[in-house]
Design a protein around this motif. Structure first.
Motif, PDB file in Angstrom:
ATOM      1  N   ALA A   1      -6.629   8.265  15.259  1.00  0.00           N
ATOM      2  CA  ALA A   1      -7.450   6.925  15.435  1.00  0.00           C
ATOM      3  C   ALA A   1      -6.841   6.042  14.759  1.00  0.00           C
ATOM      4  O   ALA A   1      -7.777   4.818  15.555  1.00  0.00           O
ATOM      5  CB  ALA A   1      -8.371   6.522  15.776  1.00  0.00           C
ATOM      6  N   LEU A   2      -5.858   6.067  13.977  1.00  0.00           N
ATOM      7  CA  LEU A   2      -6.178   4.734  13.021  1.00  0.00           C
ATOM      8  C   LEU A   2      -4.581   4.014  13.882  1.00  0.00           C
ATOM      9  O   LEU A   2      -3.404   4.533  13.576  1.00  0.00           O
ATOM     10  CB  LEU A   2      -5.492   4.718  11.879  1.00  0.00           C
ATOM     11  N   PRO A   3      -4.216   3.105  14.076  1.00  0.00           N
ATOM     12  CA  PRO A   3      -3.677   2.137  14.510  1.00  0.00           C
ATOM     13  C   PRO A   3      -2.360   1.342  13.603  1.00  0.00           C
ATOM     14  O   PRO A   3      -2.604   1.212  12.760  1.00  0.00           O
ATOM     15  CB  PRO A   3      -4.297   0.788  15.315  1.00  0.00           C
ATOM     16  N   GLU A   4      -1.254   1.779  13.780  1.00  0.00           N
ATOM     17  CA  GLU A   4      -0.262   2.212  12.859  1.00  0.00           C
ATOM     18  C   GLU A   4      -0.512   0.226  12.859  1.00  0.00           C
ATOM     19  O   GLU A   4       0.487   0.192  11.184  1.00  0.00           O
ATOM     20  CB  GLU A   4       1.025   2.480  13.152  1.00  0.00           C
ATOM     21  N   THR A   5      -0.781  -0.057  13.079  1.00  0.00           N
ATOM     22  CA  THR A   5      -0.668  -2.003  12.737  1.00  0.00           C
ATOM     23  C   THR A   5      -1.854  -2.260  12.491  1.00  0.00           C
ATOM     24  O   THR A   5      -1.182  -3.646  10.979  1.00  0.00           O
ATOM     25  CB  THR A   5      -0.026  -2.706  13.859  1.00  0.00           C
TER      26      THR A   5
ATOM     27  N   VAL B   1      -3.932   0.227   9.902  1.00  0.00           N
ATOM     28  CA  VAL B   1      -3.772   0.885   9.068  1.00  0.00           C
ATOM     29  C   VAL B   1      -4.146   0.637   7.817  1.00  0.00           C
ATOM     30  O   VAL B   1      -5.626   0.432   6.943  1.00  0.00           O
ATOM     31  CB  VAL B   1      -3.152   2.414   9.144  1.00  0.00           C
TER      32      VAL B   1
END
Length: 470
Positions: free
Chosen positions: A199-203, A205
């Motif tokens: 669930a880590l948002p790439e922008t 993280v």
């Protein structure tokens, strides 16, 4: 003087091992069947058991879990005339002390025995001086050998700060075991910080993990500690670590090595004294081959491995799990306690539980919803998909060997390698029969004629089921 049990259907091998054990100052007993051997093991405390694999009444490897539960918990040395890498792997994973071939030298066998006894003495001395405390294991239900082995590893891991790597199928309870490691460790008063790598948002993280300074990016109106810093003095749990973005893996490797990092927009490094526990249901070795995961990071993660068994491999725990969750849901919904019909428990054991404990919990909640005011749970209350799978499994049969569904016989030659092996096997057996006849069934004479050692000759005779008696 140690007590040693030898279980081997070869009378000559039993005699040889008995003499060897006695010569080393220990007290031997022997049995030529698995049944008699296990009866002796249950009746007397033994320090070491020499166990053959292929016995007339069973496979020695299959008895290892039962031997491990004996009061004396003897060390087991597997001895076999058939070198099998898969058998060796199974033996070691099942808790055997060693796996050696019968053709091994007397020195090798003696060394394995003495090392096992040294280890046993050392373990006993530590157990006598060690302070025993109950393991905290909230919501980990069951007492099966497979579960007990995992809890033993939790206890070991909790005594140090070593990184722990928990593997297992989806729904086996990896987070529960991670929490158990934390709650039984000296860091139990610190934070248990969960990082869900799926669930880590790439922008964001890096900001979430390492924190950021005020104004480091648009919307950063104040400084914030990242999850790594929040785990200072406690445990950082990387759930589904196989989903950690490849671009972040290198940076995280350095954090594991140094326990220092720089927040986003920061000009100095910050220290975080955390203990790492990671978990995954993926094959990270395969991901490394595919270039999706860093090998050096995996080496760091796998310092101490706890492999959780799927629920289908711990069916002994199903009744305890059913009782626990039935009581839990009855209390939650204000229902009277429920009883179980024998068929209900049998269906639970016959189902494969692909979703493991997580699926089991949801199934029990559905059962209690279906049987709110009924005092006993029957198979009818189980979800339809469970009943269907159990019913199908009960009536399905494999087609007869050599037959296809249409009923025709499959006419297929063996591979050249299989054919060659069969010819070699028959030729070897024929030679051994001729050898014993030429030597008047005298082993020493047969060894002189064939150039084989006694241990190798015994192993070959055992392999082909040939006895000295005509």
């Amino acid at each position: 003087m140690a007590r040693i049990l030898i279980i081997d259907d070869d009378h000559l091998m039993c005699d040889t091992m008995t003499r060897l054990v006695r010569r080393n100052g220990h007290d031997p007993l022997s049995a030529v069947t698995l049944r008699d051997g296990l009866a002796l093991a249950a009746a007397h405390p033994f320090d070491v058991i020499f166990l053959d694999v292929r016995l007339p009444d069973g496979n020695g490897l299959e008895t290892l879990p039962g031997i491990e539960k004996l009061p004396s918990a003897p060390e087991v040395i597997i001895m076999t005339g058939f070198g099998d890498p898969n058998g060796a792997e199974l033996a070691i994973k099942s808790g055997a002390w060693d796996y050696i071939e019968k053709s091994a030298s007397v020195k090798e066998i003696t060394l394995s025995l003495e090392r096992a006894l040294q280890y046993r003495l050392q373990k006993s001395a530590v157990a006598r001086t060690r302070k025993v405390s109950a393991l905290k294991r909230p919501r980990i239900i069951g007492s099966s050998p497979a579960l007990g082995a995992c809890l033993d590893l939790v206890a070991q891991a909790a005594e140090s700060d070593i990184s722990v790597f928990i593997t297992g199928e989806t729904g086996t309870g990896k987070e529960l075991f991670a929490r158990a490691v934390h709650e039984n460790s000296r860091r139990s008063r610190g934070n248990f910080v969960v990082v869900d790598c799926t669930a880590l948002p790439e922008t964001l993280v890096e900001s979430l993990l390492f924190g950021h300074e005020k104004g480091s990016f648009t919307g950063a109106e104040k400084a914030s500690d990242g999850l790594v810093r929040q785990a200072h003095g406690g445990t950082l749990f990387l759930d589904e670590v196989g989903e950690l973005p490849l671009t972040l893996q290198k940076a995280f490797l350095r954090v594991l090595q140094e326990h220092r990092f720089r927040p986003l927009g920061g000009n100095r490094e910050i220290e975080s004294d955390f203990r790492l526990v990671a978990a995954t249901n993926r094959n990270l070795d395969r991901m490394i081959e595919q270039g999706q995961f860093r090998e050096d990071l995996l080496f760091r993660l796998k310092s101490f491995v706890i492999a959780l068994p799927p629920l289908r491999n711990r069916v002994e725990d199903l009744q305890d799990l059913a009782r626990h969750y039935a009581d839990r849901f009855c209390e939650r919904y204000g229902l009277a306690p429920k009883g179980f019909s024998p068929e209900f428990i049998r269906h639970l054991r016959d189902y494969s539980w692909p979703g493991n404990v997580r699926e089991f919990v949801h199934a029990m909640e559905r059962v209690l919803t279906a049987a709110r005011f009924e005092p006993t749970l029957f198979t009818k209350h189980l979800p339809v998909e469970i009943r269907v799978e159990v019913a199908r499994a009960a009536v399905e049969h494999e087609p007869a060997f050599g037959m296809v569904p249409g009923g025709s016989v499959i006419d297929q030659l063996p591979t050249l390698n299989d054919y060659r092996e069969a010819v070699y096997h028959d030729a070897e057996k024929s030679y051994l029969c001729d050898l014993l006849a030429a030597a008047d069934r005298n082993i020493c004479k047969a060894c002189r004629i064939s150039g084989l050692s006694q241990s190798r000759l015994y192993a070959l005779l055992k392999k082909h089921g040939i006895t000295r008696r005509p």
